[in-house]
Design an enzyme around this catalytic site. Structure first.
Site, short mmCIF file in Angstrom:
data_model
loop_
_atom_site.label_atom_id
_atom_site.label_comp_id
_atom_site.label_asym_id
_atom_site.label_seq_id
_atom_site.Cartn_x
_atom_site.Cartn_y
_atom_site.Cartn_z
N GLY A 27 16.70 7.15 11.65
CA GLY A 27 16.15 5.86 12.05
C GLY A 27 17.09 5.17 13.02
N ARG A 28 17.95 4.33 12.44
CA ARG A 28 18.87 3.54 13.27
C ARG A 28 19.77 4.42 14.12
NH1 ARG A 28 20.92 0.50 8.12
NH2 ARG A 28 20.47 2.59 7.36
N CYS B 280 25.62 4.93 14.69
CA CYS B 280 25.14 3.69 14.08
C CYS B 280 26.10 3.28 12.97
CB CYS B 280 23.74 3.93 13.52
SG CYS B 280 23.20 2.66 12.36
N ALA C 87 48.66 -8.65 30.17
CA ALA C 87 48.34 -9.08 31.54
C ALA C 87 48.89 -10.48 31.80
CB ALA C 87 46.83 -9.07 31.73
N GLN D 196 39.85 -7.20 17.30
CA GLN D 196 39.46 -7.65 15.95
C GLN D 196 38.76 -6.57 15.13
OE1 GLN D 196 37.45 -11.61 15.87
NE2 GLN D 196 38.13 -11.72 17.97
N ARG E 298 4.81 9.19 3.30
CA ARG E 298 6.13 8.57 3.03
C ARG E 298 6.06 7.90 1.66
NH1 ARG E 298 10.26 4.65 6.37
NH2 ARG E 298 11.21 6.63 6.89
N GLN F 253 2.18 6.47 12.08
CA GLN F 253 2.23 6.08 10.67
C GLN F 253 1.13 5.06 10.38
OE1 GLN F 253 5.32 3.49 9.04
NE2 GLN F 253 5.75 5.04 7.50
N TYR G 127 4.41 -1.86 0.42
CA TYR G 127 3.15 -2.09 1.12
C TYR G 127 1.98 -1.58 0.28
CZ TYR G 127 6.43 -3.14 4.86
OH TYR G 127 7.44 -3.69 5.59
#
Ligand code: FAD
Length: 648
Positions: A324-325, A348, A467, A430, A227, A103, A179
């Site tokens: 991606g992730r 993910c 335990a 949790q 892109r 890229q 960008y």
């Protein structure tokens, strides 16, 4: 479900990809400060190539040093001395029947003077707002002169030539996310009066000239991807209709495929959309662009479920899926689909903790490197590769929260005999509470994945087994891993033991509150519990003694949560300490009375190490992992558990 579409080949200007999965470009910061490919980068990408993805679009490669840099250890394609490293990366990826695309990137107005040493450059002298003000950049840029823009066009083409010289199969022009190329496409940021500004045609000139020069230099057969932010998602910015026009212009100029994303640094939440966005929420943008071009169109962002990916392709809404992730978290995502092991995918959870938030955190060596909450091997693929245990041991893990499960899975996968004891009748600890607040349900995938691995590696999981030193002794372990988690911290405030006081854990576990609630503690758990209650129509006041709230959340999710607080609304009191709890509210340090039917405590966690002393002896090795070692979060807990278990 069969994944015929996802696994079917596709061609981009004669380049055949073995499937329709493409690894999306994601900055890792694994290159050297000279922009040279490192062994770490090769190992990281090789793991993903091995995992079966069709093509890897290698993260933003800087075309113009130093002014175009966005991070210190970005890959460069601005110097011939970078070509040998690029070639090594190409070779590594090609070994696994995977294609590679580099890229081409210039940071534009997202560069920072502190990094590049100069005032950043852009289409015009307009700084972005950098919403939430927590990301780099946002400085007022200098507008490039016409001559400089022409030079920049050449810099992109030179970068493409170096990529081709290294053996790349394709290049992608980065025209998204705030960008330089998007700075020119944007009606908000491009106010130029020369040939590079004006109407949509004029604003596309820079991207068109880059495409045409690359085409001219690399020939008709070399695939060029583009892109684009289908929507810039900032008032006055690029909208989908104009993006469609831009793509039509660029297709004629020589673009062979479009990768459709959205957002900019004004809308950073869309650049790497967290779990607050629905899976596949922006596919409509690719779908719209697909209607105006005849080349393949890729959709990227929050597609972490292969069933969704297949559906998008079957419905003809896109031709390729950018992952991606999903691939950071599980490099084997594509091969697991191909082998019918979809249930084994480590999915993910779009938490952005390791992959994004970590890029803003400087470690002791001055680096800010990518990792993953669920995958501690990211960027350390060879170093942390699991080795079979030299001596097979009996390992007893106490506590079936995320940390205990991770420790059990890793130890068992190495060949140890593992027994996991959990006092409740369900696994997850949790995490079962963490998944309750709005937009948090993805978190439960951490447990779902680990559960699948416990049975895969034959861990003897005993639920409803608390335990004790005696029960552990009877199991004759060689190793004991204590993963008993944490408990809510209850400070000594007058009135804390009143009946109207409960914990956030109680609330998320199903306990009812009155209509007006004070949530004490503005960390992540307090904030998320406040939102959970506000969504149920409760009148919530959040009280935090520090000047900031949600400090322990990643900055994108925090920004989104704070905006939702305005909508509900939740009253937030910062710099306020609770002095006393009464039967009908709280009294603050300043003597203010805040009325409430219920006071919900979210004041942190203390380690639950009750068993530690009685289990310390010389008959077995003892380790503590997760919150029981040090209260933290899923990433700290899973990573510590992984490291303990990979060594026992
Ligand atoms: C509401 C909420 C939201 C959160 N959100 C996030 C988030 O978004 N991201 C993030 O990274 N972190 C989050 N966290 C924190 C994260 O969930 C914890 O840090 C992590 O789950 C701790 O895992 P653990 O395995 O160390 O402990 P726990 O999850 O506490 O598990 C410990 C387990 O040990 C068992 N146990 C205890 N004593 C015994 C015994 N004697 N014998 C057998 N079993 C025993 C317990 O029943 C429990 O199942 C959140 C936490 C909460 C409460």
């Amino acid at each position: 479900m069969k994944f015929e579409k996802l696994l079917s080949p596709i061609e981009i200007n004669g380049l055949e990809l073995k499937n329709r999965m493409s690894m999306a470009p994601m900055v890792t910061n694994f290159a050297t400060r000279e922009g040279v490919v490192t062994q770490q980068l090769k190992d990281y990408y090789e793991e993903r190539a091995k995992g079966g993805v069709g093509i890897i679009v290698v993260e933003a490669c800087c075309v113009s040093y130093p002014i175009g840099l966005s991070t210190a250890q970005q890959i460069g394609v601005y110097d011939d001395r970078q070509i040998p490293g690029l070639k090594e990366l190409v070779d590594v990826i090609h070994r696994h029947d995977c294609k590679i695309c580099f890229q081409l990137h210039h940071a534009g107005h997202r560069a920072t003077r502190s990094l590049v040493g100069y005032q950043p450059v852009s289409a015009s002298e307009i700084a972005d707002k950098g919403r939430w003000n927590q990301w780099i950049g946002g400085e007022s840029p200098r507008a490039l002169t016409t001559g400089e823009v022409e030079e920049m066009v050449k810099a992109f083409a030179a970068g493409a030539e170096r990529a081709k010289a290294a053996g790349a199969d394709a290049v992608e022009i980065h025209g998204a996310h705030g960008y330089l190329v998007l700075n020119f496409l944007s009606p908000l940021y491009n106010r130029r009066t020369d040939k590079y500004g004006g109407d949509v045609e004029g604003r596309t000139t820079f991207a068109r000239e880059i495409t045409q020069l690359i085409r001219k230099s690399l020939g008709n057969e070399f695939p060029i991807l583009f892109r684009i932010s289908g929507e810039e998602s900032v008032e006055g910015g690029l909208e989908l209709e104009e993006a469609q026009t831009i793509c039509s212009i660029l297709e004629k100029a020589g673009v062979d495929a479009f990768d459709v994303v959205s957002g900019s640094h004004d809308a950073y939440q869309e650049v790497i959309p967290p779990a607050d966005f629905a899976p596949g929420w922006r596919v409509y943008m690719a779908e719209a662009i697909k209607k105006t071009v005849s080349v393949p169109v890729m959709t990227t962002g929050r597609i972490q479920d292969p069933r969704l990916a297949e559906k998008i392709l079957r419905e003809g809404r896109a031709d390729l899926i950018g992952l991606g992730r999903a691939l950071v978290c599980d490099p084997e995502f594509p091969s697991k689909i191909a082998q019918g092991r979809v249930d084994e995918i480590r999915r993910c959870i779009a938490c952005n903790r390791g992959c994004i938030d970590r890029l803003r955190t400087i470690d002791l060596e001055g680096n800010s490197l990518m990792t993953c909450l669920q995958n501690p091997m990211v960027g350390r693929e060879k170093e942390f590769a699991l080795q079979p245990a030299e001596v097979k041991k009996r390992v007893v893990v106490i506590g079936g929260g995320a940390a205990g499960m991770e420790a059990a899975v890793v130890a068992a996968s190495r060949g140890h005999e593992v027994i996991l004891l959990e006092k409740k009748n369900v696994l997850g600890g949790q995490v079962t509470l963490a998944a309750i607040p709005p937009y948090k349900d993805e978190v439960s995938n951490v447990v779902r994945y680990l559960e699948s691995q416990l049975s895969k590696f034959g861990v003897r999981t005993e639920l409803g087994k608390e335990a004790t030193p005696e029960s552990v002794e009877l199991l004759k372990p060689d190793v004991v891993i204590l993963a008993t988690g944490g408990l809510p911290y209850i400070p000594t405030i007058p009135g804390i033991d009143r009946e109207n006081v409960i914990t956030a854990w109680d609330v998320l576990g199903g306990k009812e509150t009155g209509n007006t609630v004070v949530v004490a503690g503005g960390g992540m758990v307090g904030c998320e519990t406040a939102e959970f209650l506000a969504e149920k129509g409760k009148k919530v006041t959040l009280v935090e003694q520090l000047p900031v709230i949600a400090q322990d959340m990643d900055f994108v999710r925090k920004g989104m949560l704070l905006e939702r607080f305005d909508e509900y609304p939740v009253v937030i009191k910062r710099n306020v300490k609770i002095r006393e709890i009464t039967g009908d509210g709280v009294i603050t340090g300043d003597g203010e009375k805040i009325a409430a039917d219920t006071i919900v405590l979210a004041l942190g966690v203390v380690a639950n190490r009750d068993l530690e002393m009685s289990l310390r002896n010389n008959r077995w090795e003892l380790y503590c992992v997760g919150d029981c070692d040090k209260p933290g979060n899923l990433m700290t807990g899973i990573h510590r558990a992984f490291h303990v278990a990979r060594r026992v």
